[in-house]
Write an enzyme that holds these catalytic residues in place. Structure first.
Site, mmCIF file in Angstrom:
data_model
loop_
_atom_site.group_PDB
_atom_site.id
_atom_site.type_symbol
_atom_site.label_atom_id
_atom_site.label_comp_id
_atom_site.label_asym_id
_atom_site.label_seq_id
_atom_site.Cartn_x
_atom_site.Cartn_y
_atom_site.Cartn_z
ATOM 1 N N THR A 1 38.840 -69.075 60.475
ATOM 2 C CA THR A 1 38.095 -69.914 59.534
ATOM 3 C C THR A 1 37.773 -69.126 58.269
ATOM 4 O O THR A 1 37.976 -69.618 57.141
ATOM 5 C CB THR A 1 36.794 -70.422 60.193
ATOM 6 O OG1 THR A 1 37.159 -71.229 61.323
ATOM 7 C CG2 THR A 1 35.955 -71.243 59.229
ATOM 8 N N ASN B 1 47.683 -77.401 65.086
ATOM 9 C CA ASN B 1 46.931 -77.117 66.305
ATOM 10 C C ASN B 1 46.832 -78.306 67.244
ATOM 11 O O ASN B 1 46.567 -78.132 68.425
ATOM 12 C CB ASN B 1 45.527 -76.611 65.955
ATOM 13 C CG ASN B 1 44.866 -77.433 64.878
ATOM 14 O OD1 ASN B 1 45.419 -77.604 63.796
ATOM 15 N ND2 ASN B 1 43.697 -77.964 65.168
ATOM 16 N N GLN C 1 47.842 -70.809 64.660
ATOM 17 C CA GLN C 1 48.519 -71.249 65.899
ATOM 18 C C GLN C 1 49.916 -70.669 66.024
ATOM 19 O O GLN C 1 50.452 -70.562 67.124
ATOM 20 C CB GLN C 1 48.587 -72.788 65.954
ATOM 21 C CG GLN C 1 47.242 -73.460 66.110
ATOM 22 C CD GLN C 1 46.568 -73.188 67.462
ATOM 23 O OE1 GLN C 1 47.196 -72.784 68.437
ATOM 24 N NE2 GLN C 1 45.262 -73.409 67.516
ATOM 25 N N SER D 1 44.114 -65.540 63.518
ATOM 26 C CA SER D 1 42.864 -65.408 64.264
ATOM 27 C C SER D 1 43.131 -64.650 65.563
ATOM 28 O O SER D 1 44.126 -64.926 66.239
ATOM 29 C CB SER D 1 42.328 -66.808 64.572
ATOM 30 O OG SER D 1 41.282 -66.731 65.498
ATOM 31 N N GLY D 2 42.228 -63.730 65.926
ATOM 32 C CA GLY D 2 42.453 -62.904 67.112
ATOM 33 C C GLY D 2 42.403 -63.663 68.427
ATOM 34 O O GLY D 2 43.205 -63.412 69.327
ATOM 35 N N HIS D 3 41.466 -64.625 68.539
ATOM 36 C CA HIS D 3 41.212 -65.167 69.885
ATOM 37 C C HIS D 3 42.271 -66.141 70.383
ATOM 38 O O HIS D 3 42.227 -66.578 71.528
ATOM 39 C CB HIS D 3 39.804 -65.774 69.972
ATOM 40 C CG HIS D 3 39.602 -67.078 69.270
ATOM 41 N ND1 HIS D 3 39.498 -68.267 69.934
ATOM 42 C CD2 HIS D 3 39.466 -67.376 67.968
ATOM 43 C CE1 HIS D 3 39.281 -69.253 69.068
ATOM 44 N NE2 HIS D 3 39.265 -68.733 67.866
ATOM 45 N N THR E 1 29.927 -54.293 57.090
ATOM 46 C CA THR E 1 30.448 -53.240 57.969
ATOM 47 C C THR E 1 31.549 -53.826 58.842
ATOM 48 O O THR E 1 31.379 -54.884 59.449
ATOM 49 C CB THR E 1 29.308 -52.668 58.839
ATOM 50 O OG1 THR E 1 28.306 -52.173 57.952
ATOM 51 C CG2 THR E 1 29.802 -51.552 59.739
ATOM 52 N N CYS F 1 38.028 -77.873 67.801
ATOM 53 C CA CYS F 1 37.172 -77.709 66.627
ATOM 54 C C CYS F 1 36.523 -79.034 66.246
ATOM 55 O O CYS F 1 35.509 -79.064 65.584
ATOM 56 C CB CYS F 1 37.984 -77.171 65.455
ATOM 57 S SG CYS F 1 38.979 -75.765 65.922
HETATM 58 N N1 PLP Z 1 43.263 -72.783 61.851
HETATM 59 C C1 PLP Z 1 43.811 -73.347 62.930
HETATM 60 C C2 PLP Z 1 45.152 -74.001 62.817
HETATM 61 C C3 PLP Z 1 43.142 -73.330 64.167
HETATM 62 O O1 PLP Z 1 43.696 -73.909 65.229
HETATM 63 C C4 PLP Z 1 41.870 -72.705 64.227
HETATM 64 C C5 PLP Z 1 41.082 -72.721 65.485
HETATM 65 O O2 PLP Z 1 41.251 -73.563 66.326
HETATM 66 C C6 PLP Z 1 41.348 -72.104 63.064
HETATM 67 C C7 PLP Z 1 42.070 -72.168 61.896
HETATM 68 C C8 PLP Z 1 40.018 -71.406 63.079
HETATM 69 O O3 PLP Z 1 40.113 -70.113 63.638
HETATM 70 P P1 PLP Z 1 38.799 -69.403 64.214
HETATM 71 O O4 PLP Z 1 38.461 -70.104 65.494
HETATM 72 O O5 PLP Z 1 39.217 -67.976 64.437
HETATM 73 O O6 PLP Z 1 37.745 -69.513 63.189
#
Ligand code: PLP
Length: 385
Positions: A70, A153, A181, A201-203, A239, A327
């Site tokens: 994000t 996504n 994604q 994004s890491g997760h 930081t 989301c």
């Molecule tokens: N962009 C896409 C296409 C996503 O699927 C997501 C999360 O589902 C994000 C951005 C947001 O990433 P984060 O959860 O690391 O903020």
């Protein structure tokens, strides 16, 4: 439990946790500190940056660590558009697609509300694809930035990013792609893609939540959004999350080393799962593109049900998936992505997304396909009762 919601998030991989552990414990220094603990942290951050740059095919100085996808999207869209507008006030339009994640869409709307930008939204076809023709028609001399996601996504459609980026750049317009994604599944070489900015994004890849990366091409001007001590070459103060950066670099390196092989294997499992669901559930509709889709995503509408009820029924049977984008969870409105694909609201609310981790097995997917057949049948029967 069979976890088929990897597009929402993934567990931290053991190797990633091991790589991070020292920086959460003994090597806890602040990279800005001028003593050995600080220098060890700064070295770890530099190595993480170099590793990410290696995967993206860019220079380490082009990698900015963020707090996630994000923030990377916000920094790209607002930061580049605002910097361009500051240099030339006539640059006051941004182009996005109609299937962007809210992190991009809402960043563009913020520019519209507070900075006098107009947002040009390009539509997609019924499979979720943005065509180069649609992009070409939207570009204007005032366009400051184009942002089109690499892979969606909700339905998994993969965009022809290299073609779209080259079109924008041939008009001198910077191009950002949200690769949150795509990372781990599709090639990420930023030169081959021809993009100016790319978010990760890491997760979604086996690193923890709360760490991300924005690639920003060498001389691209970008206005920071977070001001302070000037970390990350002034682009993102605060930081640094050293352990998060190390974890993200480790997860990305692991994923890129096995990407081709895993992507092919998982795509074959996905196709078998899609065939089994379409054969087992009368009236089921695959959403997204039939072939240009992420190996890891199979998404359907099951007319005559509600996605939420199918989800609950599946969870009772030990299968965890999603009724749309996590989301947007909690919202009753039909998914804007499915609406953009031309799917009617009453069908869109029957959507269910299954998304796979690299370790998904064919046995799990066989079990899941049977569970889907039974869950949809039972929701339809209850609906008629
Ligand atoms: N962009 C896409 C296409 C996503 O699927 C997501 C999360 O589902 C994000 C951005 C947001 O990433 P984060 O959860 O690391 O903020």
């Amino acid at each position: 439990m069979i976890f088929l919601d990897a597009a929402a998030t993934t567990p931290v991989r053991r190797e990633v946790l091991d790589a991070m552990w020292p920086y959460l414990t003994g090597e806890f220094g602040n990279p800005s500190s001028h003593h050995s603990l600080g220098e060890a942290a700064a070295d770890a951050l530099a190595r993480a940056r170099a590793a990410v740059a290696g995967v993206l095919g860019c220079r380490p100085g082009e990698v900015t660590f963020t707090s996630g996808g994000t923030e990377a999207d916000n920094l790209a869209v607002k930061g580049i558009a605002l910097a361009r507008q500051a240099a030339d006030p006539t640059l006051n339009r941004v182009v996005i697609s109609s299937v962007e994640h809210p992190a991009v869409e809402e960043s563009a709307r913020y520019l519209e509300r507070f900075h006098g930008f107009a947002v040009d939204v390009i539509g997609v076809d019924a499979t979720g694809l943005v065509t180069p023709e649609a992009l070409a028609a939207a570009l204007r001399p005032e366009t400051a930035l184009v942002s089109v996601m690499y892979a969606n996504n909700e339905v998994g459609t993969v965009q022809p990013i290299a073609r779209l980026a080259s079109l924008a750049r041939s008009r001198g317009i910077p191009f950002h792609t949200d690769a949150v994604q795509a990372a781990g599944w599709l090639p990420l070489d930023v030169k081959a893609l021809g993009v100016d900015a790319l978010s990760i994004s890491g997760h979604k890849l086996g690193a923890p939540k709360g760490c991300g990366v924005l690639y920003i091409r060498g001389r691209t001007r970008i206005e920071p959004l977070v001001h302070g001590g000037g970390q990350e070459r002034g682009r993102r103060s605060g930081t640094e999350n050293v352990a998060g950066a190390v974890g993200l670099a480790s997860a990305l390196t692991l994923a890129s080393g096995r990407q081709m092989q895993v992507a092919e294997h998982v795509a074959a499992l996905r196709d078998a799962f899609i065939d089994a669901v379409l054969a087992g559930v009368p009236g089921a509709v695959l959403t997204g593109h039939p072939s240009e889709r992420l190996p890891s995503v199979a998404s359907f509408c099951f007319p005559g049900t509600s996605g939420e009820s199918v989800l609950l029924e599946l969870e009772r049977q030990g299968i965890v998936c999603s009724s749309g984008s996590a989301c947007a969870a909690g919202s009753d409105a039909p998914s804007p992505v499915l609406t953009a694909l031309g799917i009617a609201a009453e069908v869109a609310q029957t959507a269910v997304r299954f998304s796979f981790d690299s370790g998904v097995s064919s046995q799990d997917l066989d079990t899941a396909a049977l569970a889907v057949r039974d869950a949809v049948a039972s929701v339809r029967t209850l609906g008629r009762a």
